[in-house]
Design a protein around this motif. Structure first.
Motif, PDB file in Angstrom:
ATOM      1  N   THR A 168       0.841  -1.186   0.000  1.00  0.00           N
ATOM      2  CA  THR A 168       0.000   0.000   0.000  1.00  0.00           C
ATOM      3  C   THR A 168       0.884   1.246   0.000  1.00  0.00           C
ATOM      4  OG1 THR A 168      -0.097   0.195   2.410  1.00  0.00           O
ATOM      5  CG2 THR A 168      -1.745  -1.229   1.343  1.00  0.00           C
ATOM      6  N   ASP A 169       0.313   2.359  -0.450  1.00  0.00           N
ATOM      7  CA  ASP A 169       1.069   3.612  -0.441  1.00  0.00           C
ATOM      8  C   ASP A 169       1.516   3.965   0.974  1.00  0.00           C
ATOM      9  OD1 ASP A 169       0.427   3.637  -3.096  1.00  0.00           O
ATOM     10  OD2 ASP A 169      -0.899   5.387  -3.013  1.00  0.00           O
ATOM     11  N   ARG A 170       0.648   3.740   1.949  1.00  0.00           N
ATOM     12  CA  ARG A 170       0.974   4.061   3.336  1.00  0.00           C
ATOM     13  C   ARG A 170       2.148   3.221   3.837  1.00  0.00           C
ATOM     14  NH1 ARG A 170      -1.633   6.350   7.682  1.00  0.00           N
ATOM     15  NH2 ARG A 170      -2.410   7.762   6.060  1.00  0.00           N
ATOM     16  N   THR A 171       2.183   1.948   3.452  1.00  0.00           N
ATOM     17  CA  THR A 171       3.289   1.087   3.866  1.00  0.00           C
ATOM     18  C   THR A 171       4.604   1.578   3.284  1.00  0.00           C
ATOM     19  OG1 THR A 171       1.855  -0.838   4.069  1.00  0.00           O
ATOM     20  CG2 THR A 171       4.201  -1.268   3.811  1.00  0.00           C
ATOM     21  N   VAL A 172       4.581   1.984   2.018  1.00  0.00           N
ATOM     22  CA  VAL A 172       5.795   2.508   1.397  1.00  0.00           C
ATOM     23  C   VAL A 172       6.236   3.786   2.103  1.00  0.00           C
ATOM     24  CG1 VAL A 172       6.773   3.499  -0.710  1.00  0.00           C
ATOM     25  CG2 VAL A 172       5.347   1.450  -0.834  1.00  0.00           C
ATOM     26  N   GLU A 173       5.288   4.674   2.423  1.00  0.00           N
ATOM     27  CA  GLU A 173       5.624   5.900   3.145  1.00  0.00           C
ATOM     28  C   GLU A 173       6.308   5.574   4.467  1.00  0.00           C
ATOM     29  OE1 GLU A 173       2.086   8.150   3.629  1.00  0.00           O
ATOM     30  OE2 GLU A 173       1.814   8.524   1.479  1.00  0.00           O
ATOM     31  N   THR A 174       5.808   4.539   5.149  1.00  0.00           N
ATOM     32  CA  THR A 174       6.404   4.129   6.421  1.00  0.00           C
ATOM     33  C   THR A 174       7.833   3.636   6.212  1.00  0.00           C
ATOM     34  OG1 THR A 174       4.245   3.529   7.319  1.00  0.00           O
ATOM     35  CG2 THR A 174       6.183   2.561   8.386  1.00  0.00           C
ATOM     36  N   HIS A 175       8.033   2.825   5.169  1.00  0.00           N
ATOM     37  CA  HIS A 175       9.376   2.323   4.879  1.00  0.00           C
ATOM     38  C   HIS A 175      10.329   3.462   4.544  1.00  0.00           C
ATOM     39  CE1 HIS A 175       8.656  -1.882   5.264  1.00  0.00           C
ATOM     40  NE2 HIS A 175       7.820  -1.974   4.238  1.00  0.00           N
ATOM     41  N   VAL A 176       9.865   4.411   3.723  1.00  0.00           N
ATOM     42  CA  VAL A 176      10.716   5.537   3.342  1.00  0.00           C
ATOM     43  C   VAL A 176      11.103   6.350   4.570  1.00  0.00           C
ATOM     44  CG1 VAL A 176      10.807   7.719   2.066  1.00  0.00           C
ATOM     45  CG2 VAL A 176       9.861   5.676   0.975  1.00  0.00           C
ATOM     46  N   GLY A 177      10.132   6.603   5.444  1.00  0.00           N
ATOM     47  CA  GLY A 177      10.427   7.339   6.666  1.00  0.00           C
ATOM     48  C   GLY A 177      11.448   6.618   7.530  1.00  0.00           C
ATOM     49  N   SER A 178      11.312   5.299   7.633  1.00  0.00           N
ATOM     50  CA  SER A 178      12.255   4.506   8.416  1.00  0.00           C
ATOM     51  C   SER A 178      13.656   4.555   7.802  1.00  0.00           C
ATOM     52  CB  SER A 178      11.769   3.058   8.506  1.00  0.00           C
ATOM     53  OG  SER A 178      12.702   2.251   9.210  1.00  0.00           O
ATOM     54  N   ILE A 179      13.723   4.457   6.464  1.00  0.00           N
ATOM     55  CA  ILE A 179      15.015   4.518   5.775  1.00  0.00           C
ATOM     56  C   ILE A 179      15.711   5.841   6.055  1.00  0.00           C
ATOM     57  CG2 ILE A 179      16.082   4.699   3.485  1.00  0.00           C
ATOM     58  CD1 ILE A 179      13.842   2.724   2.531  1.00  0.00           C
ATOM     59  N   LEU A 180      14.992   6.942   5.886  1.00  0.00           N
ATOM     60  CA  LEU A 180      15.585   8.261   6.084  1.00  0.00           C
ATOM     61  C   LEU A 180      16.040   8.439   7.532  1.00  0.00           C
ATOM     62  CD1 LEU A 180      13.084  10.427   3.999  1.00  0.00           C
ATOM     63  CD2 LEU A 180      15.297   9.521   3.291  1.00  0.00           C
ATOM     64  N   GLY A 181      15.258   7.906   8.466  1.00  0.00           N
ATOM     65  CA  GLY A 181      15.635   7.988   9.867  1.00  0.00           C
ATOM     66  C   GLY A 181      16.888   7.191  10.176  1.00  0.00           C
ATOM     67  N   LYS A 182      16.951   5.959   9.680  1.00  0.00           N
ATOM     68  CA  LYS A 182      18.110   5.107   9.943  1.00  0.00           C
ATOM     69  C   LYS A 182      19.386   5.644   9.304  1.00  0.00           C
ATOM     70  CE  LYS A 182      15.613   0.740  10.613  1.00  0.00           C
ATOM     71  NZ  LYS A 182      15.364  -0.631  10.086  1.00  0.00           N
ATOM     72  N   LEU A 183      19.237   6.375   8.200  1.00  0.00           N
ATOM     73  CA  LEU A 183      20.400   6.950   7.537  1.00  0.00           C
ATOM     74  C   LEU A 183      20.801   8.294   8.141  1.00  0.00           C
ATOM     75  CD1 LEU A 183      19.721   6.104   3.775  1.00  0.00           C
ATOM     76  CD2 LEU A 183      21.047   4.830   5.471  1.00  0.00           C
TER      77      LEU A 183
END
Length: 216
Positions: A176-191
């Motif tokens: 879902t779009d929301r799931t991708v948004e969550t993944h992107v947010g997590s990626i940016l945070g971890k980096l």
């Protein structure tokens, strides 16, 4: 769009020109070597240059080197490199400036995806072939921040590197779009990319991803 094509194979050059013309684009120049390509871009000031990596006079990476020269004098020009084989030497510098794509020539035959890639590049986005992305990657160090990403987050980041939007990533991974948004947010945070313009953070994440394994 107004397009310049730099391709030394007359058959492929004419086929590409016909494909783009049929899609409604204006071909302002078709050339077969790197010096003529640079001259054509200077003369016509196009919206997009489609460039073969290997061109005369040396038939090595003349097209890629011409692309770097063109980017220095025409920073807003969209540049799409095409190649039979991956040549990664110049790619990170070009993708860092935006409006850049690098596809293997086989991708041209998937017409809809190819035309979509052209549109993304011409409007300042990116379009990187998955094999190009893989070539730019190398072994990860133990202290590499990318090592903190989950396998799914790596998949999402790889698609970000190809130039896909969240919607495009969702369709590719059946999320879902929301799931991708969550993944992107997590990626940016971890980096460790602080809150700022979302597009800017995505570019920084992609550059971090590509730059770790790029050849000099």
């Amino acid at each position: 769009m107004r397009v310049v094509i730099g391709e030394d194979s007359a058959l492929f050059r004419e086929g590409l020109a016909r494909l783009l013309a049929d899609a409604g684009h204006e071909i302002v120049a078709k050339v077969g070597d790197a010096p003529s390509l640079v001259a054509a871009v200077t003369a016509h000031d196009p919206d997009l240059a489609v460039i073969d990596v290997r061109m005369p006079p040396d038939l090595t990476d003349d097209g890629a080197r011409a692309a770097r020269q063109i980017r220095a004098t025409h920073p807003a020009l969209g540049i799409l490199l095409l190649s039979q084989h991956v040549e990664a030497r110049h790619s990170v510098e070009l993708v860092a400036s935006g409006g850049f794509g690098y596809l293997l020539k086989d991708r041209v035959f998937d017409v809809d995806d190819f035309l979509d890639a052209l549109r993304r590049v011409a409007t300042g986005g990116s379009a990187l072939d998955p094999e190009v992305v893989a070539r730019l990657l190398g072994p990860r160090r133990a202290d590499d921040p990318l090592s903190a990403l989950t396998s799914r987050e790596r998949e999402v980041l790889a698609l970000m590197a190809e130039g896909r939007t969240n919607v495009g990533i969702a369709r590719r991974l059946w999320l879902t779009d929301r799931t991708v948004e969550t993944h992107v947010g997590s990626i940016l945070g971890k980096l460790g990319l602080a809150n700022s313009d979302e597009d800017h953070r995505r570019v920084l994440a992609v550059l971090m991803y590509l730059g770790r394994g790029a050849t000099a």
